[in-house]
Design a protein around this motif. Sequence first.
Motif, PDB file in Angstrom:
ATOM      1  N   HIS A  66      -6.437   4.967   3.627  1.00 31.90           N
ATOM      2  CA  HIS A  66      -5.310   3.754   3.642  1.00 31.90           C
ATOM      3  C   HIS A  66      -5.814   2.537   5.009  1.00 31.90           C
ATOM      4  O   HIS A  66      -5.671   1.338   4.335  1.00 31.90           O
ATOM      5  CB  HIS A  66      -4.145   4.394   4.239  1.00 31.90           C
ATOM      6  CG  HIS A  66      -3.112   3.491   4.460  1.00 31.90           C
ATOM      7  ND1 HIS A  66      -2.661   2.880   5.605  1.00 31.90           N
ATOM      8  CD2 HIS A  66      -2.029   3.103   3.445  1.00 31.90           C
ATOM      9  CE1 HIS A  66      -1.614   2.021   5.237  1.00 31.90           C
ATOM     10  NE2 HIS A  66      -1.017   2.295   4.113  1.00 31.90           N
ATOM     11  N   LYS A 116       0.730   2.446  -5.680  1.00 33.51           N
ATOM     12  CA  LYS A 116      -0.865   2.662  -5.988  1.00 33.51           C
ATOM     13  C   LYS A 116      -0.776   2.146  -7.662  1.00 33.51           C
ATOM     14  O   LYS A 116       0.244   2.063  -8.291  1.00 33.51           O
ATOM     15  CB  LYS A 116      -1.079   4.363  -6.242  1.00 33.51           C
ATOM     16  CG  LYS A 116      -1.391   4.813  -4.998  1.00 33.51           C
ATOM     17  CD  LYS A 116      -1.711   6.256  -5.108  1.00 33.51           C
ATOM     18  CE  LYS A 116      -2.051   6.821  -3.429  1.00 33.51           C
ATOM     19  NZ  LYS A 116      -2.595   8.251  -3.655  1.00 33.51           N
ATOM     20  N   LYS A 145      -8.383   0.364   2.788  1.00 34.30           N
ATOM     21  CA  LYS A 145      -7.609  -0.592   1.954  1.00 34.30           C
ATOM     22  C   LYS A 145      -6.872  -1.678   2.704  1.00 34.30           C
ATOM     23  O   LYS A 145      -6.881  -2.850   2.241  1.00 34.30           O
ATOM     24  CB  LYS A 145      -6.652   0.053   1.073  1.00 34.30           C
ATOM     25  CG  LYS A 145      -7.492   1.064  -0.138  1.00 34.30           C
ATOM     26  CD  LYS A 145      -6.636   1.914  -0.997  1.00 34.30           C
ATOM     27  CE  LYS A 145      -5.657   2.976  -0.549  1.00 34.30           C
ATOM     28  NZ  LYS A 145      -5.010   3.599  -1.510  1.00 34.30           N
ATOM     29  N   PHE A 187       1.148  -0.947  -7.632  1.00 30.59           N
ATOM     30  CA  PHE A 187       0.432  -2.253  -6.594  1.00 30.59           C
ATOM     31  C   PHE A 187       0.583  -3.384  -7.152  1.00 30.59           C
ATOM     32  O   PHE A 187       0.695  -4.434  -6.989  1.00 30.59           O
ATOM     33  CB  PHE A 187      -0.872  -1.440  -6.018  1.00 30.59           C
ATOM     34  CG  PHE A 187      -1.458  -2.345  -5.297  1.00 30.59           C
ATOM     35  CD1 PHE A 187      -1.208  -2.308  -4.051  1.00 30.59           C
ATOM     36  CD2 PHE A 187      -2.551  -3.099  -5.733  1.00 30.59           C
ATOM     37  CE1 PHE A 187      -1.873  -2.960  -3.116  1.00 30.59           C
ATOM     38  CE2 PHE A 187      -3.056  -4.173  -4.900  1.00 30.59           C
ATOM     39  CZ  PHE A 187      -2.832  -4.031  -3.396  1.00 30.59           C
ATOM     40  N   LEU A 242       0.857  -1.197  -0.102  1.00 31.86           N
ATOM     41  CA  LEU A 242      -0.034  -0.014  -0.164  1.00 31.86           C
ATOM     42  C   LEU A 242       1.078   1.088   0.040  1.00 31.86           C
ATOM     43  O   LEU A 242       0.477   2.519  -0.093  1.00 31.86           O
ATOM     44  CB  LEU A 242      -0.863   0.005   1.316  1.00 31.86           C
ATOM     45  CG  LEU A 242      -2.087  -0.894   0.939  1.00 31.86           C
ATOM     46  CD1 LEU A 242      -2.898  -0.764   2.369  1.00 31.86           C
ATOM     47  CD2 LEU A 242      -3.122  -0.557  -0.067  1.00 31.86           C
TER      48      LEU A 242
END
Length: 314
Positions: free
Chosen positions: A205, A108, A208, A112, A105
């Motif tokens: 955050h 992005k 996620k 990712f 994380l």
Amino acid sequence: MTDIQKSYVLHIAIIAALAASFFVLPDYHVGVLARVMVLAVYAIGYNMLFGYTGLLSLGHALFFSAGMYGFALAVNHGGVPTGLALLLGALAAFVTSLVIGFLALRTKEVAFMIVTLMFAQAGYLTVLYFGAVTRGDEGFVLSSAQRTLVGIDLSGEATRFWAALILFSLCLLGTAALIKSRLGRAMIAVRENEERARMLGYDTHRLKLIAILVSGTLSGIGGAAYALLFGYVGATFATVQYSIFPLLWVLLGGAGTTIGPLIGVLFMFYLIDLSSSVTDAYMLIAGLALVLLCLFAPQGLVGEIRRRGLKWLP
């Protein structure tokens, strides 16, 4: 009925139809359905991250294999009771997803995807490196005694089917309830517009990270259940191929739908099974079908039905 009531009626009807299939289908298809339901648990886990939170992972085989090896190594080398080994498998997947979540994380979008793929490949190479314990590509088979839970031998066709159905039902209804909760709605808000969700005060955050934990743990439970019910563990399940499979299943069935993962796994499994009985180029047929489906039903089978009229479909 309200849309939520219709949704739960549909879920119960699907579970009832799967249960009834045990009594009407030939043994071969009963065995196929047991495998489909376990893999659907894996797809449900992937759908929590990709379909509902909007994070595209290419490394979910790491979580699936973490649960699988966490269970199988505990049973095979540690002599741990089956029930406790299942918990260890889920714990292994949870810890793995926690570590990967904190690290991945930091990136992005495309980065990712690449990072999750790299972690999964590192996991696969780790399985091969410790081949003396994991048996690498050759893998190992679990005995019937190692596949007995609370006195029930799960190596038989009937017990395997019902165990798979119970696990799938719990995961299906549990995720359906989660998506309808405030947490699930917040995860969807992150998928739809992360910046707007952050402006509204959500810790995106943290959301996620929670999505990765839920997704990875569910995927690991699917891996542990696969080892328990089908008795084989091998490095194949840690390859990139098994990271791509759940993505295909979710896209086919419908990302962001609760029943899409099951439909996607069922469609893909029988597509390959039927085409392989006709020609050796069965992957060509499967690939063509996938291309056509992506062109004419870009939201997946369930997503397209929902778009064309049944708006309440979960």
